[in-house]
Design an enzyme around this catalytic site. Structure first.
Site, short mmCIF file in Angstrom:
data_model
loop_
_atom_site.label_atom_id
_atom_site.label_comp_id
_atom_site.label_asym_id
_atom_site.label_seq_id
_atom_site.Cartn_x
_atom_site.Cartn_y
_atom_site.Cartn_z
N CYS A 79 0.82 -1.20 0.00
CA CYS A 79 0.00 0.00 0.00
C CYS A 79 0.86 1.27 0.00
O CYS A 79 1.46 1.59 -1.02
CB CYS A 79 -0.98 -0.05 1.18
SG CYS A 79 -2.38 1.08 1.00
N HIS A 167 -3.82 -5.52 0.60
CA HIS A 167 -3.31 -5.91 1.92
C HIS A 167 -3.36 -7.43 2.05
O HIS A 167 -4.41 -8.00 2.40
CB HIS A 167 -4.13 -5.25 3.03
CG HIS A 167 -3.84 -3.80 3.21
ND1 HIS A 167 -2.81 -3.34 4.01
CD2 HIS A 167 -4.42 -2.70 2.67
CE1 HIS A 167 -2.78 -2.01 3.96
NE2 HIS A 167 -3.75 -1.60 3.16
N GLU A 169 -2.12 -9.23 4.30
CA GLU A 169 -2.07 -9.67 5.69
C GLU A 169 -3.45 -9.83 6.32
O GLU A 169 -3.58 -10.48 7.37
CB GLU A 169 -1.23 -8.69 6.52
CG GLU A 169 -1.84 -7.31 6.75
CD GLU A 169 -1.56 -6.33 5.62
OE1 GLU A 169 -1.75 -5.12 5.84
OE2 GLU A 169 -1.17 -6.76 4.53
#
Length: 509
Positions: A79, A167, A169
């Site tokens: 990001c 993202h 994660e």
């Protein structure tokens, strides 16, 4: 020293999640502020740049010095990190004119690229950014796109440097762990040897070398962190470890006797201290939650210091500090905002002339539990819910009296035992009962009552950084409500807290 993935933090709410996903792959990692990270050595196998609440276009936005990293080590920008890499190389980053927050799908994936091997075109990902990369400069190769975002992923030609605007994660990125494993295992060539067994082996050796023949004192709380720290030290130095378990009068019903017995069965060298009266006196008339925490903390230190002085020639104070405590004490802008003052990082008063040792400070909560299991910790302690350091002192809203403590202990006992009876205790990460500073009208028999309200709280989480309220069965809530109202004198109403963290906190104070 371990193979390490270095995570540079730009202030993202998701930075800890990146670290947790790396640890899930049995690879050690550390989070450091983007402007304060360690020297790059052979132990560092790769670097991840986190997201950020900042825009790369803003004056004063974080600007890392990557001269020792970029082109020399595998590098993954997530990001903000990706936008910084692009902008810094002549790309264009502009405010997004389409919605780029929430679920999206990778319509194009270059599965031949090392970072994206094994991923499925069309897989769901999570996006969370207000800016977007409009175009990349020469030498950047686009490797992933969504319907609305052309540059969802890129690689810099001739380097193991990558950027992604998704993202990986977060849970909603369904194949995010595949991407992270590709980067960490295939690109960074990490051996995935960071395991509880290795942690115990290396920590015991380190503790033996560090402590030598010195004596160590440790304050036990009955919780997982201090208990695992005690077991690890006990394995390393045996009876040189002296444990102190203080009854502050704010523990759960029967907890002091039960937990003290468990510790003694574990072979620990432990002293139990009944200090209930001192704590209640220190809290007399105090209603403000921060003042209560400080009064409890000061009283504990005074009592602990007094007990520690009974042990001759103690050199070390051991603490059950864990990695989230360490991370929260340092941020990209210096110490993070204080939400509540209960973390035990740097809390040792000057007059206690002891060196501090923190054997668990590199571990997340779930890793602490896995290490405890490896050490053979009593499951009754290992599987206990987290319990706040100030105990029931911050679950009684307002001032604290002996009667209020007893009321809350009885209500809480019914709640926790009920969770166990219904097989729900281990499905909940943390549960507790809160005594509210309000009274409500009720009817018992033919009489009007005006009595106390208690709130039940239960949340699901992994490490307490974020948490969602637990959807407990209605029949269970009905049972507990009935039991508390019928059996706890002075309570005529029970409510259930359905707030998540954020925006609420797990504890009410």
């Amino acid at each position: 020293m371990h193979e390490t993935i270095l995570i540079l933090d730009f202030g993202s709410q998701y930075t800890q999640l990146i670290a947790r996903r790396v640890r899930e792959l049995n690879v050690y990692c550390e989070i450091h502020p983007f402007n304060l990270f360690p020297a790059i050595d052979d132990n560092i196998k790769g670097v991840i740049l986190s997201g950020s609440p900042y825009s790369v276009r803003d004056a004063g936005s974080p600007v890392p010095d990557l001269s020792a990293i970029k082109g020399k080590l595998p590098l993954l920008g997530v990001c903000y990190g990706a936008q910084f890499l692009s902008l810094n190389s002549g790309g264009e980053v502009l405010p997004s004119n389409t919605r780029e927050y929430g679920r999206a799908n990778l319509e194009f994936i270059n599965t031949e690229n090392e970072l994206l091997k094994g991923m499925t075109p069309g897989c769901q990902v999570w996006m969370s950014h207000g800016d977007t990369i409009r175009f990349v400069s020469e030498g950047f190769k686009i490797i992933a796109s969504t319907r609305d975002v052309e540059v969802a992923g890129f690689q810099i030609t001739g380097e193991q440097s990558y950027g992604i605007q998704v993202h990986p994660e977060v849970y909603h990125s369904v194949e995010g762990l595949v991407l992270l494993e590709n980067f960490i295992v295939n690109i960074c060539c990490c051996s995935q040897s960071w395991t509880p067994d290795l942690f115990v082996e290396t920590s015991v050796a380190w503790l033996k070398e560090t402590v030598g023949n010195d004596k160590v004192v440790l304050g036990l709380s009955g919780g997982v962190d201090s208990s695992v720290a005690a077991m690890l030290l006990h394995k390393a130095i045996g009876t040189q470890l002296h444990c102190i378990f203080v009854d502050n009068g704010l523990l759960r019903k029967n907890e002091f006797e039960t937990v003290l017995g468990s510790y003694q069965h574990m072979g620990l060298n432990i002293t139990g201290v009944d200090a209930r009266e001192q704590f209640l006196n220190a809290l007399l008339g105090i209603a403000d939650p921060e003042l209560k925490r400080k009064a409890i903390g000061k009283t504990f230190i005074d009592i602990f210091d007094s007990e520690a002085h009974r042990i001759e020639e103690v050199k070390w104070l051991a603490q059950g500090t864990i990695y989230p405590d360490v991370i929260e004490s340092v941020s990209v802008n210096g110490p993070s905002a204080t939400i509540k003052s209960h973390h035990n990082v740097g809390g040792l008063p000057d007059y206690m002339k002891l060196k501090v040792i923190e054997p668990l400070k590199s571990l997340f909560k779930d890793e602490v539990r896995r290490v405890g299991k490896t050490l053979g910790l009593d499951p009754a302690i290992l599987n206990r819910h987290p319990f706040p350091g100030p105990g029931l002192g911050i679950r009684i809203l307002g001032d604290i009296t002996a009667d209020k403590v007893k009321t809350l202990q009885e209500a809480d006992y019914i709640y926790i035992e009920g969770l166990k009876k219904y097989g729900l205790y281990e499905t909940v990460w943390q549960a507790g009962t809160i005594l509210l500073p309000v009274q409500s009208v009720g009817v018992m028999g033919d009489e009007r009552t005006y009595e106390n309200v208690v709130a039940l709280r239960a949340v699901g989480s992994t490490d307490g950084m974020t948490a969602d309220w637990s959807h407990l069965p209605y029949e269970f809530l009905a049972y507990v409500s009935s039991e508390i109202i019928n059996k706890v004198k002075g309570v005529n109403r029970v409510v259930y807290d359905i707030s998540s963290k954020p925006p609420a906190t797990i504890e009410w104070e």
